[in-house]
Enzyme design. Sequence first.
Site, PDB file in Angstrom:
ATOM      1  N   LYS A  11     -42.273  -6.160  42.499  1.00  0.00           N
ATOM      2  CA  LYS A  11     -40.838  -6.419  42.610  1.00  0.00           C
ATOM      3  C   LYS A  11     -39.998  -5.398  41.832  1.00  0.00           C
ATOM      4  CE  LYS A  11     -41.426 -11.400  43.441  1.00  0.00           C
ATOM      5  NZ  LYS A  11     -41.009 -12.773  43.053  1.00  0.00           N
ATOM      6  N   TYR A  51     -37.735 -14.343  52.917  1.00  0.00           N
ATOM      7  CA  TYR A  51     -37.669 -15.568  52.114  1.00  0.00           C
ATOM      8  C   TYR A  51     -36.997 -16.718  52.870  1.00  0.00           C
ATOM      9  CZ  TYR A  51     -39.369 -13.308  47.827  1.00  0.00           C
ATOM     10  OH  TYR A  51     -40.150 -12.686  46.874  1.00  0.00           O
ATOM     11  N   PHE A  59     -31.744 -20.991  44.392  1.00  0.00           N
ATOM     12  CA  PHE A  59     -31.926 -19.622  43.903  1.00  0.00           C
ATOM     13  C   PHE A  59     -31.980 -18.578  45.030  1.00  0.00           C
ATOM     14  CE2 PHE A  59     -36.277 -21.548  44.009  1.00  0.00           C
ATOM     15  CZ  PHE A  59     -36.899 -20.689  44.914  1.00  0.00           C
ATOM     16  N   ARG A  87     -53.355 -14.917  43.400  1.00  0.00           N
ATOM     17  CA  ARG A  87     -52.484 -15.879  42.700  1.00  0.00           C
ATOM     18  C   ARG A  87     -52.960 -16.059  41.249  1.00  0.00           C
ATOM     19  NH1 ARG A  87     -47.728 -17.419  45.374  1.00  0.00           N
ATOM     20  NH2 ARG A  87     -47.845 -19.446  44.351  1.00  0.00           N
ATOM     21  N   THR A  93     -45.430 -18.838  38.435  1.00  0.00           N
ATOM     22  CA  THR A  93     -44.114 -18.292  38.799  1.00  0.00           C
ATOM     23  C   THR A  93     -43.266 -18.003  37.562  1.00  0.00           C
ATOM     24  OG1 THR A  93     -44.208 -19.689  40.779  1.00  0.00           O
ATOM     25  CG2 THR A  93     -42.073 -18.699  40.232  1.00  0.00           C
ATOM     26  N   ARG A 104     -47.901 -11.786  35.277  1.00  0.00           N
ATOM     27  CA  ARG A 104     -46.577 -12.330  34.930  1.00  0.00           C
ATOM     28  C   ARG A 104     -46.474 -12.604  33.430  1.00  0.00           C
ATOM     29  NH1 ARG A 104     -46.025 -16.032  40.381  1.00  0.00           N
ATOM     30  NH2 ARG A 104     -44.690 -14.616  41.579  1.00  0.00           N
ATOM     31  N   ASN A 114     -40.035 -11.733  38.158  1.00  0.00           N
ATOM     32  CA  ASN A 114     -41.402 -12.034  37.713  1.00  0.00           C
ATOM     33  C   ASN A 114     -42.441 -11.061  38.271  1.00  0.00           C
ATOM     34  OD1 ASN A 114     -41.362 -12.975  40.311  1.00  0.00           O
ATOM     35  ND2 ASN A 114     -41.925 -15.083  39.829  1.00  0.00           N
ATOM     36  N   HIS A 117     -44.984 -10.644  43.890  1.00  0.00           N
ATOM     37  CA  HIS A 117     -45.090 -11.711  44.883  1.00  0.00           C
ATOM     38  C   HIS A 117     -46.506 -11.699  45.436  1.00  0.00           C
ATOM     39  CE1 HIS A 117     -44.512 -14.051  48.580  1.00  0.00           C
ATOM     40  NE2 HIS A 117     -45.255 -13.116  49.155  1.00  0.00           N
ATOM     41  N   GLU A 128     -46.825 -12.712  56.573  1.00  0.00           N
ATOM     42  CA  GLU A 128     -46.167 -11.774  55.651  1.00  0.00           C
ATOM     43  C   GLU A 128     -46.707 -10.352  55.821  1.00  0.00           C
ATOM     44  OE1 GLU A 128     -46.489 -13.470  51.735  1.00  0.00           O
ATOM     45  OE2 GLU A 128     -45.139 -15.128  52.205  1.00  0.00           O
TER      46      GLU A 128
HETATM   47  P1  RTP Z   1     -43.800 -15.529  45.104  1.00  0.00           P
HETATM   48  O1  RTP Z   1     -43.457 -16.295  46.366  1.00  0.00           O
HETATM   49  O2  RTP Z   1     -42.810 -14.446  44.773  1.00  0.00           O
HETATM   50  O3  RTP Z   1     -45.209 -15.059  45.049  1.00  0.00           O
HETATM   51  O4  RTP Z   1     -43.686 -16.539  43.880  1.00  0.00           O
HETATM   52  P2  RTP Z   1     -44.097 -18.030  43.797  1.00  0.00           P
HETATM   53  O5  RTP Z   1     -44.808 -18.487  45.040  1.00  0.00           O
HETATM   54  O6  RTP Z   1     -44.785 -18.168  42.494  1.00  0.00           O
HETATM   55  O7  RTP Z   1     -42.669 -18.728  43.722  1.00  0.00           O
HETATM   56  P3  RTP Z   1     -41.773 -19.394  44.878  1.00  0.00           P
HETATM   57  O8  RTP Z   1     -41.576 -20.815  44.529  1.00  0.00           O
HETATM   58  O9  RTP Z   1     -42.322 -19.058  46.238  1.00  0.00           O
HETATM   59  O10 RTP Z   1     -40.409 -18.634  44.660  1.00  0.00           O
HETATM   60  C1  RTP Z   1     -40.227 -17.344  45.196  1.00  0.00           C
HETATM   61  C2  RTP Z   1     -39.572 -16.481  44.157  1.00  0.00           C
HETATM   62  O11 RTP Z   1     -38.249 -16.959  43.900  1.00  0.00           O
HETATM   63  C3  RTP Z   1     -37.906 -16.700  42.546  1.00  0.00           C
HETATM   64  N1  RTP Z   1     -37.600 -17.979  41.895  1.00  0.00           N
HETATM   65  N2  RTP Z   1     -36.524 -18.161  41.159  1.00  0.00           N
HETATM   66  N3  RTP Z   1     -34.528 -19.281  39.506  1.00  0.00           N
HETATM   67  C4  RTP Z   1     -35.544 -20.033  39.883  1.00  0.00           C
HETATM   68  O12 RTP Z   1     -35.684 -21.194  39.533  1.00  0.00           O
HETATM   69  C5  RTP Z   1     -36.569 -19.425  40.733  1.00  0.00           C
HETATM   70  N4  RTP Z   1     -37.634 -20.038  41.207  1.00  0.00           N
HETATM   71  C6  RTP Z   1     -38.278 -19.114  41.952  1.00  0.00           C
HETATM   72  C7  RTP Z   1     -39.104 -16.029  41.899  1.00  0.00           C
HETATM   73  O13 RTP Z   1     -38.929 -14.607  42.001  1.00  0.00           O
HETATM   74  C8  RTP Z   1     -40.241 -16.483  42.765  1.00  0.00           C
HETATM   75  O14 RTP Z   1     -41.344 -15.622  42.674  1.00  0.00           O
HETATM   76 MG    MG Z   2     -44.058 -18.220  47.005  1.00  0.00          MG
END
Ligand code: RTP
Ligand code: MG
Length: 140
Positions: A11, A51, A59, A87, A93, A104, A114, A117, A128
């Site tokens: 990222k 997304y 967010f 993962r 996250t 991370r 973070n 992805h 994806e």
């Molecule tokens: P990713 O999709 O990026 O691999 O991350 P993830 O599964 O761990 O997290 P996800 O719930 O899919 O959220 C996608 C991305 O959104 C941002 N995020 N911001 N401000 C917030 O509370 C928040 N929560 C998530 C993060 O960049 C996250 O990786």
């Molecule tokens: Mg995700």
Amino acid sequence: MAIERTLSIIKPDATRRNLTGKINARFEDAGLKIVGQRRIQMTRAMAEAFYDVHRERSFFGSLCDFMTSGPVVVQVLEGEDAVAKNRQVMGATNPANADEGTIRRDFAESIEANSVHGSDSPENAAREIAFFFAEIDLVG
Ligand code: RTP
Ligand code: MG
């Protein structure tokens, strides 16, 4: 265990700090092979489409702003159980909850910035990967 492929994105917070090589070393050390990779500037339309599942989340707008704030490196990682393994290497996250030794924990700036992805299921990985790469771009 089956050989899988997963979509990874380094990222903008990480490309800005010149961490691409250090992050790629984490993948390679874990036995994940980088079979395709490209540095790109995501457009707003690309970020919103990628997304789309998060469109209703609070967010979403901020996440799309962040993902278009600088270059990203999109890449396909291949290996045994690649989706789950990636993962694990990434960590939770929120870096505050990420295990020691994860990308991370060591590099992320915040829950949003973070650093990486990774696809969360083989089905989403296929979708994806197809979003960014043609099969001819991927050399195992
Ligand atoms: P990713 O999709 O990026 O691999 O991350 P993830 O599964 O761990 O997290 P996800 O719930 O899919 O959220 C996608 C991305 O959104 C941002 N995020 N911001 N401000 C917030 O509370 C928040 N929560 C998530 C993060 O960049 C996250 O990786
Ligand atoms: Mg995700």
